[in-house]
Design an enzyme around this catalytic site. Structure first.
Site, short mmCIF file in Angstrom:
data_model
loop_
_atom_site.label_atom_id
_atom_site.label_comp_id
_atom_site.label_asym_id
_atom_site.label_seq_id
_atom_site.Cartn_x
_atom_site.Cartn_y
_atom_site.Cartn_z
N GLU A 244 -17.47 41.08 83.37
CA GLU A 244 -16.94 40.68 82.26
C GLU A 244 -18.00 40.70 81.06
OE1 GLU A 244 -14.80 36.99 82.72
OE2 GLU A 244 -13.62 37.94 84.60
N LYS A 246 -19.70 38.98 78.03
CA LYS A 246 -19.79 37.60 77.73
C LYS A 246 -19.77 37.19 76.22
CE LYS A 246 -23.09 33.68 78.48
NZ LYS A 246 -22.87 32.84 76.99
N ARG A 251 -15.88 27.90 74.15
CA ARG A 251 -14.67 27.63 75.43
C ARG A 251 -13.56 26.88 75.09
NH1 ARG A 251 -17.06 27.91 80.70
NH2 ARG A 251 -15.44 28.28 82.30
N ARG A 266 -14.82 22.45 75.39
CA ARG A 266 -15.86 22.44 76.42
C ARG A 266 -16.02 20.98 76.87
NH1 ARG A 266 -20.62 26.20 77.66
NH2 ARG A 266 -21.69 24.75 79.06
N GLU A 295 -12.31 31.86 76.07
CA GLU A 295 -13.36 31.95 75.02
C GLU A 295 -12.67 32.15 73.45
OE1 GLU A 295 -16.48 30.89 75.68
OE2 GLU A 295 -17.99 31.47 74.20
N PHE A 334 -10.04 34.63 80.49
CA PHE A 334 -10.55 34.98 81.64
C PHE A 334 -10.28 34.42 83.04
CE2 PHE A 334 -14.09 33.01 79.09
CZ PHE A 334 -14.47 31.81 80.05
N ARG A 405 -22.34 24.60 88.11
CA ARG A 405 -23.03 25.71 87.51
C ARG A 405 -23.66 26.40 88.56
NH1 ARG A 405 -24.93 26.76 82.63
NH2 ARG A 405 -24.74 24.65 81.87
N LYS A 411 -24.60 34.73 84.57
CA LYS A 411 -24.82 35.36 83.25
C LYS A 411 -25.99 36.06 83.04
CE LYS A 411 -26.42 30.96 81.42
NZ LYS A 411 -26.16 29.65 80.72
P1 AMP Z 1 -24.10 29.48 78.57
O1 AMP Z 1 -23.07 28.61 77.48
O2 AMP Z 1 -25.21 30.34 77.98
O3 AMP Z 1 -24.45 28.68 79.84
O4 AMP Z 1 -22.85 30.62 79.30
C1 AMP Z 1 -21.65 30.31 79.66
C2 AMP Z 1 -20.62 30.37 78.71
O5 AMP Z 1 -20.55 31.89 78.25
C3 AMP Z 1 -19.13 29.78 78.91
O6 AMP Z 1 -19.24 28.49 79.06
C4 AMP Z 1 -18.39 30.24 78.27
O7 AMP Z 1 -18.07 29.75 77.06
C5 AMP Z 1 -18.97 31.58 77.60
N1 AMP Z 1 -18.22 32.86 78.06
C6 AMP Z 1 -18.18 33.90 77.39
N2 AMP Z 1 -17.70 35.01 77.96
C7 AMP Z 1 -16.96 34.51 79.11
C8 AMP Z 1 -16.62 35.27 80.43
N3 AMP Z 1 -16.23 36.35 80.58
N4 AMP Z 1 -16.55 34.44 81.46
C9 AMP Z 1 -17.11 33.02 81.53
N5 AMP Z 1 -17.62 32.42 80.38
C10 AMP Z 1 -17.79 33.37 79.23
#
Ligand code: AMP
Length: 550
Positions: A244, A246, A251, A266, A295, A334, A405, A411
């Site tokens: 998907e 990002k 969130r 979040r 998101e 998502f 996590r 990611k």
């Molecule tokens: P990070 O904040 O860098 O840990 O990345 C994870 C965050 O990416 C998640 O908590 C979401 O807020 C965001 N996110 C964006 N697109 C997606 C997606 N397709 N699936 C899950 N999380 C996503």
């Protein structure tokens, strides 16, 4: 249980070094608590007052604490502040101040654990204009009845940092042990209920019911999280995966039953009032009762706008309408966790996805099933071209695991590696930067403790420095020379070039060339990087496999 006994248990646990001992000793207490005390104790012992799902907030900052204690011991706010500065620990300072006062006071009313909880609930409920006065009144009463040792833990509880090293994992294991239940059952029920207190109660009363605990509307669960990783490793491990975009937004979790809907951030704060446009779009897109995960993205002329625009909207409480005109938000959904009475967290992602597409007529995030690295890399390139942050590579048969996590969601994004770290101290700046903080002390988390891992001073413009000062100045709990200790509330995303083993910091590691990236306003301190994950990154780096692509 008297609050004094709780304080004695905390004092004792503070001296217990080993994790197993700690768990055993917490477990030994649980069976003798009554049904009212058990959930309160389970939350208090890890420095929490309310259930994790609850939007209730104590709203006690250091100033209110200083004022309440000053009133009780008959001194000035400054004296309390100075005492805290001298010890570097609000709990110990309050204890000492109360010890001096004790010689002169004759009457202390015994405090009961549950009564203290009710008082804290009253403080949280105090809203509106008179809220600070009402909070102060309750805090004064509590400290007025506290013996010195009780004062130590009351102060720490109000700041929601008990400093006894009992983290969520310890309490979960202690509950499992106390009531002889499989820890996986506790974990599973906890993910759905989002309150270890209630899970503990159930574990005692009806352990068989633990496996039937399910997610419920209007009781948000923690968001499932992602680990940094590579496309190649994820496809090597799982074959076909779901890829998907990002999205660079914020969130949200959307709950709807009939005509009622609520949106949670979040951090599980309720933000429905700030996001009427998201609510409207999602209500229009489905007739079903649902819990959705997605998101919120800011868009202008079809292209995503930076994350800062989105977070501004999440915070907005007043003049939402005019802000809405400036920043248009759209949902990208998502995941689905609940559909018309059916909990879906344990169903595989692929199945949830089909149900999501059936239930929601619009706003479903794009998803591609890919089994080869080149195919996934092509989508990655496309994602970046469209202005997204990168991609998420998800395991198709994975359940939804709230708060975890793990590698079920990976990611992949370009650029330097970053870590989300707690800001626990700062140093005053010099020259142009005098009068504000110039560098910040950072920490990872480990079993309920925050351990230092370095300082960051670069990557911050003067303008941002003054914003950071405004953000952090109310959180100062102690000063010593050029350094201040901060109540850990703020999370920084920090870039670095390398993780090094180092005796200079409590974690045993240090960051080489740390660089400030941004404040993670959407993250709580309990979401910062764990020591285990830091060590894992250190190992990967030593083995020459960076966790992110170049
Ligand atoms: P990070 O904040 O860098 O840990 O990345 C994870 C965050 O990416 C998640 O908590 C979401 O807020 C965001 N996110 C964006 N697109 C997606 C997606 N397709 N699936 C899950 N999380 C996503």
């Amino acid at each position: 249980m008297q609050f004094l006994e709780f304080a004695r248990i905390c004092e004792h646990l503070e001296g217990v070094p080993g994790r197993l001992d700690l768990i055993e000793q917490v477990a030994a207490v649980l069976p003798r608590l009554d049904d009212e005390e058990l959930p309160v104790f389970v939350r208090f012992i890890r420095g929490r007052v309310f259930p994790d799902w609850s939007p209730q907030k104590l709203g006690v900052g250091p100033n209110l604490l200083y004022d309440a204690v000053a009133y009780v011991v008959g001194t000035k706010r400054e004296t309390v502040r100075e005492a805290i500065n001298a010890t570097g620990d609000a709990g110990l300072a309050v204890e000492r101040l109360l010890a001096n006062k004790e010689q002169t006071s004759f009457f202390i009313q015994e405090m009961d654990l549950v009564e203290v909880y009710r008082d804290l609930e009253r403080m949280a409920a105090a809203g509106g204009q008179r809220s600070q006065r009402e909070k102060l009144r309750v805090a004064q009463r509590l400290f007025g009845n506290a013996r010195p040792l009780e004062g130590r833990y009351l102060a720490r509880l109000m700041l929601e940092e008990l400093r006894i090293g009992v983290g969520e994992g310890n309490v979960r294991d202690a509950v499992a042990r106390a009531f002889e239940v499989d820890v996986r059952l506790i974990e599973h029920a906890h993910q759905a209920m989002n309150d270890l207190g209630e899970v503990a109660l159930l574990a005692r009363r009806d352990p068989a019911a633990l496996s039937h605990v399910t997610i419920e509307p209007f009781r948000p669960v923690k968001m499932m999280l992602a680990q940094a990783g590579t496309i190649a490793a994820q496809i090597a491990d799982h074959g076909e995966v779901a890829v998907e975009y990002k999205y660079d937004g914020s969130r949200f979790q959307f709950h709807r039953v009939g005509d009622v809907c609520r949106i949670y951030s979040r951090k599980l704060e309720e933000v429905t009032g700030s996001l009427p446009d998201i609510a409207k779009q999602l209500i229009a897109a489905t007739d079903h009762d649902v819990i959705l995960d997605g998101e919120a993205v800011a868009v202008r002329d079809g292209r995503p706008m930076p994350f800062q625009y989105v977070i501004r909207r999440f915070r907005r409480k007043h003049e939402v309408d005019s802000m809405m005109e400036k920043i248009e938000l759209v949902p990208r959904v998502f995941d689905i966790l609940y559909l018309d009475g059916e909990p879906l967290m344990d169903r595989p992602l692929a199945e949830r996805r089909t149900l999501l597409e059936g239930a929601l007529g619009a706003h479903v995030a794009e998803q591609f099933h890919v089994g080869d690295v080149a195919g996934a890399e092509a989508i990655y390139g496309e994602a970046l071209g469209l202005g997204h942050e990168g991609i998420m590579v998800k395991v198709l048969d994975s359940p939804y695991t709230p708060g975890v996590r793990g590698r079920l969601w990976v990611k992949v994004k370009p650029g330097v590696e970053t870590l989300d770290l707690a800001v626990i101290g700062a140093e005053w700046g010099e020259g142009r930067r005098a009068g504000m903080f110039g560098s910040f002390l950072l920490a990872v988390q480990d079993q309920g403790r925050l351990l230092t891992v370095g300082k960051v001073a670069t990557g911050i413009t003067d303008e941002v420095l003054s914003e950071l000062y405004a953000l952090l100045k109310e959180s100062v709990i102690a000063r010593s020379g050029k350094e201040v200790t901060l109540e850990p509330k703020v999370v920084f995303e920090v870039g670095y070039s390398e993780i090094q083993a180092s005796p200079n910091y409590e974690s045993g590691y240090a960051l080489r060339f740390p660089r400030f990236v941004q404040v993670r306003e959407d993250k709580d301190v309990d979401e910062v990087e764990t020591l285990d994950a830091l060590v894992e990154r250190y190992r990967q780096q030593k083995n020459g496999q960076g966790s992110l692509p170049a």
